[in-house]
Motif scaffolding. Structure first.
Motif, PDB file in Angstrom:
ATOM      1  N   THR A   2       0.836  -1.198   0.000  1.00  0.00           N
ATOM      2  CA  THR A   2       0.000   0.000   0.000  1.00  0.00           C
ATOM      3  C   THR A   2       0.874   1.252   0.000  1.00  0.00           C
ATOM      4  N   LEU A   3       0.205   2.395  -0.154  1.00  0.00           N
ATOM      5  CA  LEU A   3       0.906   3.675  -0.070  1.00  0.00           C
ATOM      6  C   LEU A   3       1.612   3.815   1.280  1.00  0.00           C
ATOM      7  N   ARG A   4       0.971   3.320   2.343  1.00  0.00           N
ATOM      8  CA  ARG A   4       1.569   3.429   3.672  1.00  0.00           C
ATOM      9  C   ARG A   4       2.898   2.676   3.744  1.00  0.00           C
ATOM     10  N   HIS A   5       2.967   1.540   3.078  1.00  0.00           N
ATOM     11  CA  HIS A   5       4.228   0.803   3.031  1.00  0.00           C
ATOM     12  C   HIS A   5       5.344   1.673   2.437  1.00  0.00           C
ATOM     13  N   LEU A   6       5.014   2.369   1.354  1.00  0.00           N
ATOM     14  CA  LEU A   6       6.020   3.204   0.698  1.00  0.00           C
ATOM     15  C   LEU A   6       6.389   4.402   1.564  1.00  0.00           C
ATOM     16  N   GLU A   7       5.411   4.964   2.273  1.00  0.00           N
ATOM     17  CA  GLU A   7       5.705   6.081   3.181  1.00  0.00           C
ATOM     18  C   GLU A   7       6.657   5.640   4.285  1.00  0.00           C
ATOM     19  N   ILE A   8       6.413   4.469   4.827  1.00  0.00           N
ATOM     20  CA  ILE A   8       7.284   3.937   5.890  1.00  0.00           C
ATOM     21  C   ILE A   8       8.671   3.658   5.333  1.00  0.00           C
ATOM     22  N   PHE A   9       8.740   3.017   4.176  1.00  0.00           N
ATOM     23  CA  PHE A   9      10.016   2.714   3.540  1.00  0.00           C
ATOM     24  C   PHE A   9      10.810   3.992   3.273  1.00  0.00           C
ATOM     25  N   SER A  17      17.408   4.695   9.913  1.00  0.00           N
ATOM     26  CA  SER A  17      17.232   3.859  11.106  1.00  0.00           C
ATOM     27  C   SER A  17      15.764   3.505  11.267  1.00  0.00           C
ATOM     28  N   ILE A  18      15.499   2.254  11.574  1.00  0.00           N
ATOM     29  CA  ILE A  18      14.122   1.825  11.844  1.00  0.00           C
ATOM     30  C   ILE A  18      13.617   2.467  13.126  1.00  0.00           C
ATOM     31  N   THR A  19      14.495   2.599  14.105  1.00  0.00           N
ATOM     32  CA  THR A  19      14.099   3.209  15.378  1.00  0.00           C
ATOM     33  C   THR A  19      13.709   4.674  15.184  1.00  0.00           C
ATOM     34  N   ARG A  20      14.545   5.422  14.460  1.00  0.00           N
ATOM     35  CA  ARG A  20      14.233   6.835  14.223  1.00  0.00           C
ATOM     36  C   ARG A  20      12.990   6.988  13.362  1.00  0.00           C
ATOM     37  N   ALA A  21      12.832   6.109  12.368  1.00  0.00           N
ATOM     38  CA  ALA A  21      11.644   6.173  11.518  1.00  0.00           C
ATOM     39  C   ALA A  21      10.387   5.912  12.335  1.00  0.00           C
ATOM     40  N   ALA A  22      10.446   4.951  13.238  1.00  0.00           N
ATOM     41  CA  ALA A  22       9.289   4.647  14.084  1.00  0.00           C
ATOM     42  C   ALA A  22       8.900   5.861  14.915  1.00  0.00           C
ATOM     43  N   ALA A  23       9.896   6.562  15.473  1.00  0.00           N
ATOM     44  CA  ALA A  23       9.620   7.749  16.278  1.00  0.00           C
ATOM     45  C   ALA A  23       8.998   8.850  15.418  1.00  0.00           C
ATOM     46  N   GLN A  24       9.530   9.050  14.222  1.00  0.00           N
ATOM     47  CA  GLN A  24       9.014  10.098  13.342  1.00  0.00           C
ATOM     48  C   GLN A  24       7.600   9.792  12.870  1.00  0.00           C
ATOM     49  N   LEU A  25       7.293   8.517  12.677  1.00  0.00           N
ATOM     50  CA  LEU A  25       5.980   8.111  12.177  1.00  0.00           C
ATOM     51  C   LEU A  25       4.973   7.845  13.306  1.00  0.00           C
ATOM     52  N   ASN A  26       5.468   7.973  14.549  1.00  0.00           N
ATOM     53  CA  ASN A  26       4.623   7.669  15.721  1.00  0.00           C
ATOM     54  C   ASN A  26       4.112   6.231  15.660  1.00  0.00           C
ATOM     55  N   MET A  27       5.026   5.318  15.335  1.00  0.00           N
ATOM     56  CA  MET A  27       4.718   3.898  15.257  1.00  0.00           C
ATOM     57  C   MET A  27       5.666   3.136  16.183  1.00  0.00           C
ATOM     58  N   THR A  28       5.356   1.885  16.429  1.00  0.00           N
ATOM     59  CA  THR A  28       6.284   1.047  17.185  1.00  0.00           C
ATOM     60  C   THR A  28       7.354   0.516  16.241  1.00  0.00           C
ATOM     61  N   VAL A  32       7.152  -0.986  12.158  1.00  0.00           N
ATOM     62  CA  VAL A  32       7.947  -0.505  11.026  1.00  0.00           C
ATOM     63  C   VAL A  32       8.714  -1.665  10.400  1.00  0.00           C
ATOM     64  N   SER A  33       9.334  -2.487  11.234  1.00  0.00           N
ATOM     65  CA  SER A  33      10.079  -3.647  10.739  1.00  0.00           C
ATOM     66  C   SER A  33       9.171  -4.585   9.946  1.00  0.00           C
ATOM     67  N   LYS A  34       7.943  -4.770  10.432  1.00  0.00           N
ATOM     68  CA  LYS A  34       6.982  -5.646   9.755  1.00  0.00           C
ATOM     69  C   LYS A  34       6.647  -5.094   8.365  1.00  0.00           C
ATOM     70  N   ALA A  35       6.458  -3.762   8.284  1.00  0.00           N
ATOM     71  CA  ALA A  35       6.129  -3.152   6.996  1.00  0.00           C
ATOM     72  C   ALA A  35       7.271  -3.342   5.993  1.00  0.00           C
ATOM     73  N   ILE A  36       8.509  -3.201   6.459  1.00  0.00           N
ATOM     74  CA  ILE A  36       9.662  -3.390   5.574  1.00  0.00           C
ATOM     75  C   ILE A  36       9.747  -4.847   5.116  1.00  0.00           C
ATOM     76  N   LYS A  37       9.515  -5.782   6.025  1.00  0.00           N
ATOM     77  CA  LYS A  37       9.551  -7.203   5.659  1.00  0.00           C
ATOM     78  C   LYS A  37       8.452  -7.533   4.655  1.00  0.00           C
ATOM     79  N   GLU A  38       7.284  -6.912   4.818  1.00  0.00           N
ATOM     80  CA  GLU A  38       6.188  -7.150   3.869  1.00  0.00           C
ATOM     81  C   GLU A  38       6.555  -6.624   2.479  1.00  0.00           C
ATOM     82  N   LEU A  39       7.241  -5.475   2.432  1.00  0.00           N
ATOM     83  CA  LEU A  39       7.697  -4.949   1.146  1.00  0.00           C
ATOM     84  C   LEU A  39       8.728  -5.894   0.518  1.00  0.00           C
TER      85      LEU A  39
END
Length: 294
Positions: A2-9, A17-28, A32-39
């Motif tokens: 989905t579009l959200r997958h691309l936004e996270i990527f 960094s997955i950790t920094r991306a999670a903080a910026q996206l207000n996600m756990t 974030v790791s799950k979305a990258i694995k799905e991509l």
């Protein structure tokens, strides 16, 4: 996918960094790791290498990022266009230095005179940086020559500009020479990354010649002053030096085996949404160039 997958990527790529991306996206972080694995599963490629608790984008990841940038930027642009009526009156134009020096003041005056409600914002830079700004969607359109990669862009020819070789009458030994003879003279050229420099180097390379300038500068004005002082030979648009040639301040050198003409193009992202403001500005640019082409 989905579009959200691309936004996270995209966020992971930009933050590194997955950790920094999670903080910026207000996600756990696991989300974030799950979305990258799905991509990665969707594309059947590895997008990041994981080494000593750090991530490094792979060649496949870098390729996907180009498309993700385009898709996400187009989505964000559509939201802005539909939600903000004032946004439809904005137009961000990027032009290279050569075009700006001679043509952009009159184009801006024409647009402002006819369309007072259009907010035309102009960025002037060398061609390589204008190309990057257009790719990153920092500008809506570009007028330039010498783009190195038109794969992601639409390009429409606007005008041909003739370049001429000039020098001071104080150092002129002959008014006609070959490109090989010119290569042996002290050359005063624009900086690497400018379309003018790219075009000149291409012409020399076609003859198996290498360009080694005596002086290179981001300023055409400084190069004109240097030519006037007798420091060497410059290559400029004819319209810039026509008066100098006419009053014999500069001597025009005829080249027996080369033409330094170049073509300016109107360039924009493929699939670019055209608003009435964009159409109006593009029409003004095209009409002006059609009446000015030398």
């Amino acid at each position: 996918m989905t579009l959200r997958h691309l936004e996270i990527f995209k966020c992971v790529c930009e933050s590194g960094s997955i950790t920094r991306a999670a903080a910026q996206l207000n996600m756990t972080q696991p989300a974030v790791s799950k979305a990258i694995k799905e991509l990665e599963s969707f594309y059947s490629v590895e997008l990041f290498e994981r080494i000593r608790k750090r991530i490094y984008i792979t060649e496949s990841g870098a390729m996907l990022k180009k498309y993700a940038d385009s898709v996400v930027n187009s989505y964000e642009e559509s939201v802005a266009l539909l939600r903000d009526k004032n946004h439809t009156k904005n137009c961000r134009l990027g032009v290279n230095v050569s075009f700006a020096e001679m043509y952009i003041p009159q184009i801006m005056e024409n647009v402002q005179g006819k369309y007072a409600d259009i907010d035309l914002r102009v960025v002037v830079d060398n061609t390589s940086r204008i190309e990057k700004k257009l790719f990153d969607n920092d500008i809506d359109f570009a007028v330039a020559d010498g783009f190195t990669n038109l794969r992601y862009f639409e390009a429409q020819s606007l005008m041909t500009e003739h370049m001429v070789v000039v020098c001071s009458k104080n150092i002129c030994r002959k008014k006609s020479m070959s490109l090989g003879e010119l290569a042996c003279q002290p050359l005063l050229l624009r900086e690497k990354g400018s379309s003018c420099r790219y075009m000149i180097e291409s012409r020399f390379a076609q003859k198996g010649l290498r360009v080694v300038p005596e002086v290179e500068s981001v300023s055409s004005l400084s190069l004109l002053k240097l030519v006037e002082s007798g420091a060497g030979y410059g290559i400029f648009p004819r319209c810039i030096v026509a008066e100098n040639i006419e009053n014999n301040t500069f001597i025009e050198i005829d080249l027996d085996d080369c033409d330094f003409s170049r073509c300016f193009e109107l360039i924009f992202q493929k699939g670019k949404s055209m608003t009435p403001a964009f159409e109006a500005v593009l029409t003004e640019i095209k009409e002006y160039c059609a009446n000015t082409s030398n």
